[in-house]
Design a protein around this motif. Sequence first.
Motif, PDB file in Angstrom:
ATOM      1  N   THR A  35      -7.873  45.096  28.240  1.00  0.00           N
ATOM      2  CA  THR A  35      -8.776  43.969  28.480  1.00  0.00           C
ATOM      3  C   THR A  35      -9.439  44.052  29.858  1.00  0.00           C
ATOM      4  OG1 THR A  35      -6.925  42.635  29.311  1.00  0.00           O
ATOM      5  CG2 THR A  35      -7.463  42.448  26.958  1.00  0.00           C
TER       6      THR A  35
ATOM      7  N   ARG B 271      -2.738  41.207  21.139  1.00  0.00           N
ATOM      8  CA  ARG B 271      -3.637  42.355  20.946  1.00  0.00           C
ATOM      9  C   ARG B 271      -2.830  43.636  20.716  1.00  0.00           C
ATOM     10  NH1 ARG B 271      -9.164  42.946  22.268  1.00  0.00           N
ATOM     11  NH2 ARG B 271      -9.835  45.005  23.006  1.00  0.00           N
TER      12      ARG B 271
ATOM     13  N   MET C 247      -3.030  45.143  27.235  1.00  0.00           N
ATOM     14  CA  MET C 247      -3.662  44.421  26.140  1.00  0.00           C
ATOM     15  C   MET C 247      -3.148  43.006  25.928  1.00  0.00           C
ATOM     16  SD  MET C 247      -3.962  47.352  23.156  1.00  0.00           S
ATOM     17  CE  MET C 247      -2.213  47.746  23.060  1.00  0.00           C
TER      18      MET C 247
END
Length: 765
Positions: A91, A45, A41
């Motif tokens: 992601t 995040r 992440m």
Amino acid sequence: MPRKAPVDDFDDSGLEVSGPKTWAAGVPGVTTALRQSWEQMGARRTALTLLRVNQKQGFDCPGCAWPEGDHRHVAEFCENGAKAVAEEATTRRVTREFFARHTVAELGERTDHWLGQQGRLTEPMLRRAGSDHYEPVSWDEAFALLARELNALSSPDEAVFYTSGRTSNEAAFAYQLFARAFGTNNLPDCSNMCHESSGSALTETIGIGKGSVLLEDLYQADLIFVVGQNPGTNHPRMLSALEKAKKAGARIVAVNPLPEAGLMRFRNPQRPSGVAGRGTALADRFLQIRLNGDLALFQALNRMLLESDAPNAVDREFIAAHTTGFAEFEKHVKALDWDDVLEATGLTRAEIAATLGDVLAADRIVVCWAMGLTQHRNSVPTIREVVNFLLLRGNIGRPGAGVCPVRGHSNVQGDRTMGIYEKPKPEFLDALAAEFSFEPPRRHGLDTVDAIRAMRDGGVKVFFGMGGNFVRATPDSAVTEAAMRNCRLTAHVSTKLNRSHAVTGEQALILPTLGRTERDVQASGPQLVSVEDSMGMVHASRGRLAPASPHLLSEVAIVCRLARAVLGETGIDWTAMERDYDVIRDHVSRVVPGFEDYNARVRRPGGFTLPHPPRDGRRFPTASGRAALTVNELEVLRVPDGRLLLQTVRSHDQYNTTIYGLDDRYRGIKAGRRVVFVNPADLEALGLADGETVDLVSEWTDGVERRAPAFRIVAFPTARGCAAAYFPETNVLVPLDSTAEVSNTPTSKSIVVRLERREAVAAEG
């Protein structure tokens, strides 16, 4: 910065083995969780996401179903919960270009870990008949294909609608409603493979198939049994509850074939003593029981209680007022053969007698268990005997006491409450009929094992999976994969790529969905969903991240649009349910007992507790109105000479079929998964040694050879005669027809195997 998805696949070439740990969590748990989160992440995040996990205005962890309690820490997550969140909030993305590069056959050759590490699915994909590639497809075309195939079936029972335990209450209720409006009760779920034995035994004995304790009961208990469970890996936040119980004065008896680190000592990373000190010792007594010996242990304890002169050994007033079957139970248990007990358990009589001392010294007792009790042929009798043990001393229906089956996936219990069940009760179907003005099917449907049989035999032609990784969660991998390939259409609602997408019917669909961490916005505005934890607490979950792709649909939206495509305009307003999930909850409030005023109560901080008659008032909703003491025959599982009894287990770097990494820190395994844990004395008896490579070959009554090749032997202090290896790699060894009595759960914790040297196998080949 987050790391990109791996290009090369993983193997065991870098496998390292060291000694097992004697404590769980601590600083390594924190550093591992943060490292994997950053890799998936990124730092910002990670911070935004993890601080919302299990918070009252946040989202429910997509991992296990352990409850949170009223007081929440800022960091209300464990190492494996952080890994679960990172996998979902990654992601990384799987795009149409990925599927253009990789054939379905090639994906089928990849490891589970590699597939999961590719990232989030981003748009619907279709494998057309005769093609070896997935290609993009619109949602409308996907639903039209599903409608054509489902409506072309000779009978609705030629379709199966599977559910994973991640599915929310709202999606589960809509899903079962669609399946029954379509005309079938073929609603197998992951519970069929894990706690079905618990539900079967508890429904028969106390009238409700759920645990009877709340978190507060653990803190008030004098004695807690943790049986067939590895909380340090499978339910790490349970360690905090056990630590709190110990500080309140409870003793803990751990019953397990493996001396798991999480049973022994906990270094709570949120306490100074867990960071710089030795932490908290958990198990006061460790009973290293032989696999499948739990029934014998609890029968022995029950016999000793009946024969004890201690004034508090048996609560005869409770038995007279609240139970049936005592005379038959007493006669049976008093005839127990001690030689059978000692052979079945692998324990000494002195160890069992000392445990009886723990029991007699305790007024309030809780028994917790997990898969180590539920995946044997005699699992239902075993859990009935656990209930006998608690009933004998009135340890159900009062504070600090009761049954505590610790569920796995985060909403597996809630899905069953919402009606995901192949054998629904008539009362539930009556309420459904009254609410929606149609007659639901009454004939029982297929559970997971029976669904595989039906697909294999051509009786089921369409498989629809709501989440999960069906191919890797089920037994007898070769049979299951052939069964899936025998279907006309297979469809999976998924967040990430897994092997089930590579084992397809003639046609296959991948339907990408929102995760728990993501915002769900429908026509009426932002939505919340709800889940039920392992102790019957229902609470809201609100994702905050932007969806991984603009082409994702929520599970509820997928179900409602599928229903409209298949059923057309009926008396059920699917559009209203998709537009506003409050509509679904209003329906639930009138169909499912305990959910009255659902919309208001679920919005309260922390949610609400479902009723549990045995816990709430010693009311037992059985046919007699009393709890049932039962007679359970003890059959000692005897293994032929030269063979071992194998259990399948998780590594610390996995959750169910999701492989987060290749380490099993607490058992001393790094960078590999194909290992088999065997007692050194058994290795000596078999003429084998630590470090050798063997094939695992299971033996069962059908004479079929089931082989898991190339496992590295690890000498390990497991119980004599017992071995352990990771699933899903060893699911191939579990015969489809080897199931628990009553529950039909695969017997993944008692597989007779032989170990064959790879050199010998190669020579024979």
